[in-house]
Design a protein around this motif. Structure first.
Motif, PDB file in Angstrom:
ATOM      1  N   UNK A  98     -10.263 -14.348 117.890  1.00 46.35           N
ATOM      2  CA  UNK A  98     -10.828 -15.698 117.821  1.00 46.35           C
ATOM      3  C   UNK A  98     -10.013 -16.627 116.930  1.00 46.35           C
ATOM      4  N   UNK A  99      -9.283 -16.057 115.975  1.00 46.56           N
ATOM      5  CA  UNK A  99      -8.498 -16.926 115.096  1.00 46.56           C
ATOM      6  C   UNK A  99      -7.120 -17.201 115.696  1.00 46.56           C
ATOM      7  N   UNK A 100      -6.831 -16.580 116.820  1.00 44.31           N
ATOM      8  CA  UNK A 100      -5.529 -16.799 117.465  1.00 44.31           C
ATOM      9  C   UNK A 100      -4.431 -15.959 116.828  1.00 44.31           C
ATOM     10  N   UNK A 126       2.980  -6.330 120.459  1.00 36.13           N
ATOM     11  CA  UNK A 126       2.280  -7.415 119.759  1.00 36.13           C
ATOM     12  C   UNK A 126       1.142  -7.934 120.630  1.00 36.13           C
ATOM     13  N   UNK A 127      -0.012  -8.098 120.011  1.00 28.89           N
ATOM     14  CA  UNK A 127      -1.171  -8.589 120.754  1.00 28.89           C
ATOM     15  C   UNK A 127      -1.944  -7.479 121.441  1.00 28.89           C
ATOM     16  N   UNK A 134      -4.212 -12.703 116.989  1.00 30.02           N
ATOM     17  CA  UNK A 134      -3.978 -11.437 117.697  1.00 30.02           C
ATOM     18  C   UNK A 134      -2.585 -11.378 118.315  1.00 30.02           C
ATOM     19  N   UNK A 135      -2.066 -12.540 118.739  1.00 32.27           N
ATOM     20  CA  UNK A 135      -0.774 -12.504 119.439  1.00 32.27           C
ATOM     21  C   UNK A 135       0.384 -12.086 118.533  1.00 32.27           C
TER      22      UNK A 135
END
Lengths: 204, 461
Positions: free
Chosen positions: B204-206, B90-91, B208-209
């Motif tokens: 940028x939207x957070x 993840x991420x 990705x994690x």
């Protein structure tokens, strides 16, 4: 100067008073109605204002949530990435030290058994003992002494650069099997990394 | 994984397109992973397509450019292609073959899983019925996505499907539960700028994690595209069925996948089917799409939103045609709306989510959802008819009620359909907008909604 008749004066005053009163009443009534109207307008605009206020607050909250998610997300990722890099560095150190130890292993004793089992495995996989065997300079003696067990096999005069073990090739040159320690480590590297990471307390 | 395998063969009989034919091979297995080593020591991955008569046909993922018959070696690794998986994926950003593309090391694997996946036991499948909120009104309101569904987006060349894909990946969430949610995003044959946009947009939207990205760009070898959706789905299955997460898999663009398949088929001299695609295109696509679902007794789910661009906007083209047979509905991106500048330009009259009815209503979204959705469909369809009529007789020839429908059609497109790329609407906001549109009609025109809901939500303008 002409003097006015007292009655005329009084009538004039009365008329003026009347007009004044009437005007005053009209003005008061106008003021009252304007006041009522403005109260009404104010009352009417309160729900609209409240709606607008709620919308601004909700939009602001959404925006704040979005920014919070962005900040949290990127800092989480950054922290995780640093952790991964640190772990990888530690795993690499363990690997390097382990490879050093393997390279300097004492070639006497059980080592010849290891060479024999590597040769067994390799000839079995190629399906023939008619092979040319390659090894490094350190293992040459151990390999040479094991070869009489594999009829048709011969040791190449060329040496290869490896930690240890053997690489065999069919005599027609079409098949090769790399059973050097390096190749074995490479094949099992993902599993070994997992084991090392587990020793550092990292488990998935 | 074992130390077995690893025999290297140096007798290359032929190199043909993406295929290498290796001679005098004894122990190769179908689908076995092969490392092809060039004269210069460069290593490329491939897999066995056929074995027999001492020959093995190897499909080289990274292409055969620069390979020559002499000096090329093929090492049969002794296992099928596997993807290392763990929660640590993840991420992360990977290339089309599942190798890290973010400058970080390989993930420490919890398991190594065959990328072809395990077929789901049909008896174990659970019927999908839980709502996924994408934050895109037209999808949530009119063609609701449910967990475990496969709902493709049919688009056309140059349209805004990639923007929509990224928006769905950023915004999607499961509501009313604390279960973990993840997005697996596979980009197949996309331009570098698009791949970069997907990565940056999630970063940028957070989001990705909670996401895993697989990026196969247009300049990567076409054959890699066969692998990209498979590695992505392997990770999705692990996250869903081993870690209990709800996973949304967005794959764009499946047309590039099918074209890679056609390339291999042509190189193998197989009898071509429609438009040169192999006869087994349907079977092959189903091996991907059918990896979506929910299993009895398992907490997680895999939901798929594959995106495909229809060549010449032709919905009867083999790729959308065969996809439509397998999936549970479709979302169609319309060229007319796109030209009008509407985003997302979804043609609702051609779109449908077959599983929507089970994922909406009381307890999922809201009790009036199904009926308001039917009414909006009905009203917009009538608005389109009125538009066509107005084109012939002019506005002056329309009745008062026709004019209301005309107004409804415009409002639908401007206020409901149109949405900013960073606008994430809740299902409540979406339903409120739908009622606002329907409230443009007099009450007696509302025939598909129960009176009690009309009383509750209708607001005459």
């Amino acid at each position: 100067m002409n003097e006015r008749h007292p009655l005329a004066n009084s009538a004039l005053e009365q008329t003026i008073d009347k007009i004044l009163n009437q005007t005053e009443k009209e003005i008061s009534s106008n003021i009252e109605s304007a006041l009522t109207d403005s109260y009404q307008t104010l009352d009417d605009s309160v729900p609209k204002l409240e709606q607008e206020y709620d919308k601004i607050v909700a939009d602001g909250k959404k925006e704040a949530d979005k920014i919070e998610k962005q900040i949290m997300g990127s800092s989480d990722i950054e922290a995780r990435n640093k952790h991964l890099m640190a772990l990888e560095e530690a795993v690499d150190k363990v690997f390097t030290q382990a490879l050093d130890q393997i390279a300097n292993t004492d070639r006497s004793g059980d080592y010849s058994n290891l060479i024999k089992s590597l040769l067994d495995e390799s000839t079995k996989i190629l399906g023939t003992t008619e092979v040319v065997v390659f090894t490094n300079a350190k293992d040459k003696d151990a390999v040479q002494s094991a070869l009489p067990n594999y009829p048709g096999s011969e040791l190449s005069s060329e040496t290869i650069d490896c930690l240890g073990g053997v690489k065999i090739q069919s005599k027609d040159g079409t098949m090769t099997f790399d059973n050097t320690i390096d190749a074995r480590i490479e094949r099992l590297k993902p599993l070994i990394r997992k084991e090392i990471a587990a020793k550092f307390g990292v488990s998935n | 994984m074992s130390a077995e395998g690893g025999v290297q063969y140096s007798k290359i009989a032929e190199i043909k397109g993406p295929l290498v034919i290796v001679d005098d091979v004894d122990n190769a297995a179908f689908d076995e992973l092969v490392e092809v080593e060039t004269k210069d020591g460069e290593r490329r991955l491939g897999k066995v397509l056929e074995v027999g008569n001492g020959k093995a046909i190897v499909q080289v993922f990274e292409g055969t450019t620069g390979l020559s018959i002499s000096g090329t070696n093929a090492k049969f690794v002794g296992k099928v292609m596997e993807m290392p998986v763990s929660k640590e994926v993840l991420g992360r950003v990977f290339d089309g073959l599942g190798r890290p593309k973010d400058g970080l090391p390989d993930p420490i694997a919890d398991k190594f899983i065959d990328i072809n996946g395990e077929p789901m036991n049909p008896e174990q499948r659970e019927y999908p019925k839980d709502f996924i909120q994408t934050g895109v009104s037209v999808i949530d309101g009119l063609m609701t996505l449910v967990r475990g569904q496969k709902l493709p987006i049919f688009s056309g060349s140059g349209m805004s499907h990639n923007l929509l894909a990224a928006q769905i990946a950023r915004q999607a969430s499961v509501v009313g539960t604390d279960d973990d949610f993840a997005v697996v995003f596979a980009a197949i044959g996309v331009q570098y700028s698009e791949a970069e946009y997907f990565r940056r947009s999630l970063e940028e939207s957070g989001a990705l994690k909670r996401s895993v990205l697989f990026l196969n760009t247009a300049d990567d070898p076409a054959i890699e595209r066969i692998i990209t959706p498979r590695v992505a789905l392997t990770v999705a299955e692990y996250l869903a069925f081993e870690l209990g997460m709800h996973v949304l898999v967005v794959i764009t663009d499946m047309t590039n996948y099918a074209e890679a398949l056609r390339e291999i088929s042509a190189a193998r001299e197989e009898v071509p089917g429609r438009k040169g695609y192999p006869g087994y295109l349907y079977t092959d696509l189903s091996t991907l799409y059918e990896r979506a679902g929910k299993l009895n007794g398992k907490k997680g789910s895999v939901t798929q939103v594959p995106i495909l661009s229809m060549p010449s906007d032709d919905i009867t083209h083999p790729i959308p045609d065969l996809t439509g047979y397998i999936t549970e509905g479709q979302i169609v991106v319309g060229r007319d709306l796109f030209r009008q500048g509407v985003y997302p330009p979804i043609n609702i009259l051609m779109s449908l989510s077959r599983l929507m009815k089970d994922g909406i209503g009381e307890g999922s979204t809201r009790e009036d959802h199904g009926e308001i959705s039917n009414q909006v469909y009905d009203a917009y369809s009538r608005a389109q008819e009125v538009r066509a009529l107005a084109g012939i007789v002019g506005k002056a020839g329309l009745t008062e009620i026709d004019l209301k429908y005309l107004d409804l059609g415009d409002t639908f497109e401007k206020e409901f359909l149109t949405q900013a790329t960073d606008e994430n609407r809740t299902i409540e906001e979406t339903l409120t907008l739908m009622w606002k549109i329907v409230s443009k009609l007099p009450k007696n025109e509302i025939t598909k909604i129960k009176d009690k809901y009309v009383e509750q939500y209708y607001k005459e303008e």
